[in-house]
Design a protein around this motif. Structure first.
Motif, PDB file in Angstrom:
ATOM      1  N   TYR A 148       0.868  -1.180   0.000  1.00  0.00           N
ATOM      2  CA  TYR A 148       0.000   0.000   0.000  1.00  0.00           C
ATOM      3  C   TYR A 148       0.903   1.228   0.000  1.00  0.00           C
ATOM      4  O   TYR A 148       1.720   1.413   0.908  1.00  0.00           O
ATOM      5  CB  TYR A 148      -0.899   0.009   1.237  1.00  0.00           C
ATOM      6  CG  TYR A 148      -1.609   1.322   1.459  1.00  0.00           C
ATOM      7  CD1 TYR A 148      -2.723   1.672   0.703  1.00  0.00           C
ATOM      8  CD2 TYR A 148      -1.162   2.216   2.435  1.00  0.00           C
ATOM      9  CE1 TYR A 148      -3.368   2.880   0.903  1.00  0.00           C
ATOM     10  CE2 TYR A 148      -1.808   3.423   2.647  1.00  0.00           C
ATOM     11  CZ  TYR A 148      -2.904   3.747   1.873  1.00  0.00           C
ATOM     12  OH  TYR A 148      -3.537   4.943   2.078  1.00  0.00           O
ATOM     13  N   SER A 152      -2.982   3.717  -2.734  1.00  0.00           N
ATOM     14  CA  SER A 152      -3.467   2.579  -3.512  1.00  0.00           C
ATOM     15  C   SER A 152      -2.678   1.325  -3.157  1.00  0.00           C
ATOM     16  O   SER A 152      -1.539   1.392  -2.675  1.00  0.00           O
ATOM     17  CB  SER A 152      -3.360   2.860  -5.008  1.00  0.00           C
ATOM     18  OG  SER A 152      -2.005   3.061  -5.376  1.00  0.00           O
ATOM     19  N   THR A 154      -1.157  -2.450  -4.450  1.00  0.00           N
ATOM     20  CA  THR A 154      -0.664  -3.143  -5.634  1.00  0.00           C
ATOM     21  C   THR A 154      -0.141  -4.509  -5.226  1.00  0.00           C
ATOM     22  O   THR A 154       0.649  -4.615  -4.275  1.00  0.00           O
ATOM     23  CB  THR A 154       0.483  -2.354  -6.295  1.00  0.00           C
ATOM     24  OG1 THR A 154       0.041  -1.023  -6.595  1.00  0.00           O
ATOM     25  CG2 THR A 154       0.932  -3.044  -7.575  1.00  0.00           C
TER      26      THR A 154
END
Length: 365
Positions: A148, A152, A154
């Motif tokens: 994080y 966001s 991933t």
């Protein structure tokens, strides 16, 4: 690595069990066989000796503002080395907990990674001083590491030939360590910050990485279930075990400066006992702290002070070789557990049970 050898951090796909709260069942089992403070004949855990159970140090405690936990206890309270960022949980409107990143009195939800069916599929593991956090998501019977960063999440790439991956630690530069799992067992891996989208194995031996220091030192477990350290080049070796023929296993779980911390244990119990252990990485010397806490160390500061992140009775920190009693103020309940201690040893963060439930709190000692 088998499930009884892996250090659990969250409920991920049934592989891991929750330990951040120090659940009664787990702590009771782990306490049986604790070196010094246990009657092995009857398997009955006892309190640590009065001289070791706590000190006269007076601590004050306050809840962290901006975190509303309600009656539910968090599975994790993860703190960056500076103490500025905290990853924990908050209940959403339907009552299900979601991971959040707390900083400066405000908690921001961490978006669920791709593949997560719900917040119960996510286990957080670590956060650095820049607010970047890592964890693992369970999806379709497999586990994937994720990061994080900047609002966001991933998913991180898996190591070719291995079906699962777990992220466990992150340094200030953003290097992430953990392990990849396959039919042949676990191997330690690193996702280097300088090469986004890349993953590589650490060394050539089996094992798992638990934490990484800002100088690139990685600690964890070797393939035989012993504490292990790797340097920034990937060269590794076992860390010393204490001179007790019964102590044959252990794990290093944290690193800070010249110190690594974790636990050592015996092998003749149904569930291995954990004794807090600390390694001097300059000299290689190991020191154990039997009888002071009910679990091994999960955190260490630059002075070599320890926190255990488990606790009944509030004895979950060791400073200057002695236990601190953290069941103070309004938090006089049976559970007060620290997961972070500042480099000067005076401030701690963790969770404590109070009159209205469990709060994420800060102690000043």
């Amino acid at each position: 690595m088998s499930s009884d050898e892996r250090e659990p951090k969250g409920s991920i796909g049934g592989r891991r069990t929750v330990w951040w709260l120090g659940g009664v069942a787990l702590v009771a089992i782990a306490a049986v066989g604790t070196v010094v403070a246990v009657d092995r004949t009857h398997g009955t855990p006892s309190r640590p000796p009065a001289s070791a159970a706590g000190t006269a140090v007076e601590c004050t405690v306050e809840p962290l503002s901006g975190l509303a936990l309600g009656e539910r206890s968090p599975e994790w309270v993860l703190v960056d080395p500076s103490g500025g960022y905290v990853v924990t949980e908050q209940p959403r409107d339907d009552g299900r907990p979601v991971p959040v990143l707390w900083h400066g009195g405000k908690a921001v939800p961490i978006p669920l990674p791709d593949g997560a069916g719900g917040p119960e599929d996510v286990g957080m593991a670590a956060v650095n001083a820049g607010g970047t956090a890592v964890g693992t998501v369970s999806h379709g019977g497999h586990r994937s590491a994720f990061v994080y960063r900047d609002g966001s999440t991933t998913r991180l790439p898996g190591l070719p030939g291995y079906g699962d991956s777990d992220a466990e630690g992150i340094d200030a530069a953003g290097d992430i360590v953990g392990d990849a799992s396959g039919a042949g067992g676990d191997v330690p891996v690193i996702w280097p910050a300088e090469a986004p989208g890349a993953v590589r194995r650490i060394g050539s031996a089996p094992g798992s990485a638990a934490a990484i220091g800002d100088d690139g030192t990685v600690v964890g477990t070797g393939g035989a279930g012993v504490p292990w350290v790797w340097n920034a080049s990937g060269d590794g070796h076992a860390l010393a075990l204490p001179p007790d023929p019964e102590v044959k296993k252990g794990r290093a779980l944290a690193v800070r400066g010249d110190w690594a911390a974790g636990w050592v244990g015996i092998t003749d119990q149904l569930v291995d006992a954990e004794t807090p252990a600390r390694w001097n990485l300059r000299t290689g010397a190991v020191k154990t702290f039997p009888g002071l806490t009910r679990a091994g160390a999960r955190g260490v500061n630059a002075r070599g002070d320890l926190v255990t992140a488990h606790g009944l009775g509030g004895d979950t920190a060791i400073r200057d070789g002695r236990a601190l009693n953290l069941s103070v103020g309004r938090y006089q309940g049976p559970t007060a557990w620290a997961t972070w201690i500042s480099d000067d040893g005076r401030t701690l963060i963790g969770a404590a049970l109070g009159p209205t439930g469990t709060d994420v709190v800060r102690w000043h000692c």
